[in-house]
Motif scaffolding. Sequence first.
Motif, PDB file in Angstrom:
ATOM      1  N   LYS A 295      41.637  81.585  89.526  1.00  0.00           N
ATOM      2  CA  LYS A 295      41.706  80.145  89.282  1.00  0.00           C
ATOM      3  C   LYS A 295      40.985  79.759  88.001  1.00  0.00           C
ATOM      4  O   LYS A 295      41.437  78.879  87.246  1.00  0.00           O
ATOM      5  N   ARG A 296      39.868  80.410  87.727  1.00  0.00           N
ATOM      6  CA  ARG A 296      39.114  80.088  86.513  1.00  0.00           C
ATOM      7  C   ARG A 296      39.941  80.404  85.275  1.00  0.00           C
ATOM      8  O   ARG A 296      40.006  79.599  84.335  1.00  0.00           O
ATOM      9  N   LEU A 297      40.579  81.566  85.261  1.00  0.00           N
ATOM     10  CA  LEU A 297      41.435  81.924  84.129  1.00  0.00           C
ATOM     11  C   LEU A 297      42.611  80.958  84.006  1.00  0.00           C
ATOM     12  O   LEU A 297      42.975  80.544  82.903  1.00  0.00           O
ATOM     13  N   PHE A 298      43.204  80.619  85.136  1.00  0.00           N
ATOM     14  CA  PHE A 298      44.339  79.702  85.105  1.00  0.00           C
ATOM     15  C   PHE A 298      43.929  78.358  84.491  1.00  0.00           C
ATOM     16  O   PHE A 298      44.657  77.791  83.681  1.00  0.00           O
ATOM     17  N   ASN A 299      42.772  77.843  84.886  1.00  0.00           N
ATOM     18  CA  ASN A 299      42.307  76.573  84.334  1.00  0.00           C
ATOM     19  C   ASN A 299      42.128  76.659  82.824  1.00  0.00           C
ATOM     20  O   ASN A 299      42.441  75.703  82.091  1.00  0.00           O
ATOM     21  N   PHE A 300      41.612  77.800  82.358  1.00  0.00           N
ATOM     22  CA  PHE A 300      41.457  77.978  80.912  1.00  0.00           C
ATOM     23  C   PHE A 300      42.822  77.999  80.227  1.00  0.00           C
ATOM     24  O   PHE A 300      43.038  77.329  79.217  1.00  0.00           O
ATOM     25  N   HIS A 301      43.742  78.767  80.769  1.00  0.00           N
ATOM     26  CA  HIS A 301      45.074  78.864  80.164  1.00  0.00           C
ATOM     27  C   HIS A 301      45.793  77.521  80.199  1.00  0.00           C
ATOM     28  O   HIS A 301      46.479  77.149  79.240  1.00  0.00           O
ATOM     29  N   TYR A 302      45.622  76.784  81.288  1.00  0.00           N
ATOM     30  CA  TYR A 302      46.220  75.454  81.355  1.00  0.00           C
ATOM     31  C   TYR A 302      45.585  74.530  80.313  1.00  0.00           C
ATOM     32  O   TYR A 302      46.269  73.716  79.680  1.00  0.00           O
ATOM     33  N   GLY A 303      44.266  74.671  80.120  1.00  0.00           N
ATOM     34  CA  GLY A 303      43.604  73.886  79.081  1.00  0.00           C
ATOM     35  C   GLY A 303      44.195  74.142  77.701  1.00  0.00           C
ATOM     36  O   GLY A 303      44.314  73.219  76.875  1.00  0.00           O
ATOM     37  N   LEU A 304      44.574  75.387  77.433  1.00  0.00           N
ATOM     38  CA  LEU A 304      45.219  75.715  76.159  1.00  0.00           C
ATOM     39  C   LEU A 304      46.578  75.027  76.032  1.00  0.00           C
ATOM     40  O   LEU A 304      46.943  74.559  74.947  1.00  0.00           O
ATOM     41  N   ILE A 305      47.334  74.976  77.127  1.00  0.00           N
ATOM     42  CA  ILE A 305      48.621  74.284  77.098  1.00  0.00           C
ATOM     43  C   ILE A 305      48.410  72.807  76.792  1.00  0.00           C
ATOM     44  O   ILE A 305      49.112  72.219  75.952  1.00  0.00           O
ATOM     45  N   GLN A 306      47.452  72.191  77.448  1.00  0.00           N
ATOM     46  CA  GLN A 306      47.128  70.788  77.181  1.00  0.00           C
ATOM     47  C   GLN A 306      46.764  70.575  75.718  1.00  0.00           C
ATOM     48  O   GLN A 306      47.262  69.652  75.055  1.00  0.00           O
TER      49      GLN A 306
END
Length: 255
Positions: free
Chosen positions: A142-153
Amino acid sequence: MIVRERDHDFILIQQDHHAAISGDIVKRWKKDYFPGVDLRSSVEFAAYQHDCGWKEFDKQPFLNDEKGIPYSFFDFPIQPKIVLYKHGIDVVEQVDSYAALLCSEHYKRFLMNHTSLEAQEFVTTENTRQQAIIDTRNAFNKRLFNFHYGLIQFSDNLSLYLCVNEPGIDKEAEHPFFKEGIPMNQALHEFCNSTLQLHWKNGNTVVLDDFPFEEPFDVIVKQKVISKNDLSAKGLIASYEEAALEESKVTITTS
């Protein structure tokens, strides 16, 4: 469609072209600032493809009949917008499930607070899709996913900054979304400030005060210009199809 209005014409930028810039932005993110490097290709794919659902629609843009101007993604009606969102996620999922997970989260957050039944059904459906994708993965961080989603944003916002602002515009005249800079997802704060400050140095250079990239790089903004006279005389679709596709290079650099 991204629409920018001038005194005598409209600038139209296809969502798919805007997404191509987003992908270029993620691709340039510093290697040392990218946890979960084995998922990088999926994150880049999500950035490049996050607006693919709009691709065919933007070839023949829609007119806001109430205002007599082209619809932009800001004011495009919610029900057809939901159809395009779902279609785009479906297309991405056929190629890369992790990228689809990121795109699903991206669009879901747009509609989480929308009160229409259709919007809430979309959110529920995407929650189900996300859990199904997560369940098929051997491991989900989940932590990695949040980071990757932050990059998309972030990539979406930086690309949007280039598209909705007139090149070379003074800071005080920028689109209201960006006058205070670009807010960065909390998951990215380990590598950058909470708000990224930026401005146009001139008509083809944007300066970032905080620079999370390997080096300065160029992106290509593709757009069509249609005059208001042509819009009135020929209609939106004919005017758009007849307009030449223009390309301009923008350099993203640091102060």
